[in-house]
Enzyme design. Structure first.
Site, PDB file in Angstrom:
ATOM      1  N   HIS A   1       0.919  -1.254  -0.083  1.00  0.00           N
ATOM      2  CA  HIS A   1       0.098   0.070  -0.017  1.00  0.00           C
ATOM      3  C   HIS A   1       0.804   1.206  -0.058  1.00  0.00           C
ATOM      4  O   HIS A   1       0.713   2.062  -0.908  1.00  0.00           O
ATOM      5  CB  HIS A   1      -0.826  -0.186   1.269  1.00  0.00           C
ATOM      6  CG  HIS A   1      -1.897   1.060   1.429  1.00  0.00           C
ATOM      7  ND1 HIS A   1      -3.082   1.147   1.187  1.00  0.00           N
ATOM      8  CD2 HIS A   1      -1.579   2.332   2.045  1.00  0.00           C
ATOM      9  CE1 HIS A   1      -3.676   2.416   1.665  1.00  0.00           C
ATOM     10  NE2 HIS A   1      -2.580   3.017   2.012  1.00  0.00           N
ATOM     11  N   GLU A   2       1.840   1.396   0.824  1.00  0.00           N
ATOM     12  CA  GLU A   2       2.930   2.632   0.861  1.00  0.00           C
ATOM     13  C   GLU A   2       3.759   2.538  -0.155  1.00  0.00           C
ATOM     14  O   GLU A   2       3.820   3.781  -0.745  1.00  0.00           O
ATOM     15  CB  GLU A   2       3.549   2.498   2.192  1.00  0.00           C
ATOM     16  CG  GLU A   2       2.760   2.339   3.483  1.00  0.00           C
ATOM     17  CD  GLU A   2       1.755   3.440   3.835  1.00  0.00           C
ATOM     18  OE1 GLU A   2       1.665   4.316   2.812  1.00  0.00           O
ATOM     19  OE2 GLU A   2       0.955   3.145   4.683  1.00  0.00           O
ATOM     20  N   ILE A   3       4.193   1.326  -0.615  1.00  0.00           N
ATOM     21  CA  ILE A   3       4.994   1.533  -1.900  1.00  0.00           C
ATOM     22  C   ILE A   3       4.312   2.008  -2.918  1.00  0.00           C
ATOM     23  O   ILE A   3       4.847   2.940  -3.797  1.00  0.00           O
ATOM     24  CB  ILE A   3       5.830   0.297  -2.365  1.00  0.00           C
ATOM     25  CG1 ILE A   3       6.867   0.175  -1.116  1.00  0.00           C
ATOM     26  CG2 ILE A   3       6.337   0.311  -3.608  1.00  0.00           C
ATOM     27  CD1 ILE A   3       7.659  -1.326  -1.373  1.00  0.00           C
TER      28      ILE A   3
END
Length: 166
Positions: A135-137
């Site tokens: 999600h963060e990448i």
């Protein structure tokens, strides 16, 4: 001691669709920025945040999960492997508080990243930590989590978000 927090950009802010640049300076300014991101995430509240969530186009992720032993700082993270096995988890964003939806992603991933000193590491993640890192990448790549939903789910969630913010 004063704890600094940053302003979180709200969907559909253009900063959330901007791919981030690699960090090249591993100095005290980086450590201060990562600390500010951590305090911003805690205040949101959330379990993960990127510099992009605060309008800063740098490849920085801070995640805090018990499964990872607490706070983890990732500089220039990248996915280097993902499993064909999928998992469904409920996702949301500090940039879109109050709305969540089920997203399907690879259950296991391997990442490469740098620590605050610039040393390179590789780490395998499974389950919820793997989902969080993907999600963060995605966010670092300018891909907001809504883009992982079907068109129907995405449109429904955007309408709900707009209603919450009237």
């Amino acid at each position: 001691m004063t704890v600094s927090t940053l302003t979180i950009r709200r969907y559909p802010d253009a900063a959330l669709a901007t791919p981030c640049l690699p960090v090249s300076s591993f100095d005290e300014d980086l450590k201060s920025l990562v600390d500010a991101l951590y305090h911003t995430m805690k205040a949101a509240p959330g379990v993960g945040i990127t510099a992009a969530h605060c309008g800063l186009a740098y490849r920085i992720v801070v995640i805090e999960l018990d499964e990872l032993g607490g706070r983890c700082d990732y500089i220039n993270p990248e996915l280097i492997w993902s499993s064909p096995e999928q998992a469904e988890f409920t996702e949301g964003s500090v940039s879109m508080p109050g709305v969540t939806e089920t997203v399907t992603r690879p259950r296991h991933v391997r990442i490469r990243y740098q620590d605050l000193s610039g040393h390179t590491h590789e780490e395998s993640l499974t389950g919820f930590p793997a989902i969080c890192m993907q999600h963060e990448i995605d966010q670092l790549d300018g891909i907001f989590w809504l883009q992982r939903l079907s068109r129907l789910k995405r449109e429904r969630l955007i309408k709900k978000w707009q209603k919450l913010n009237r």
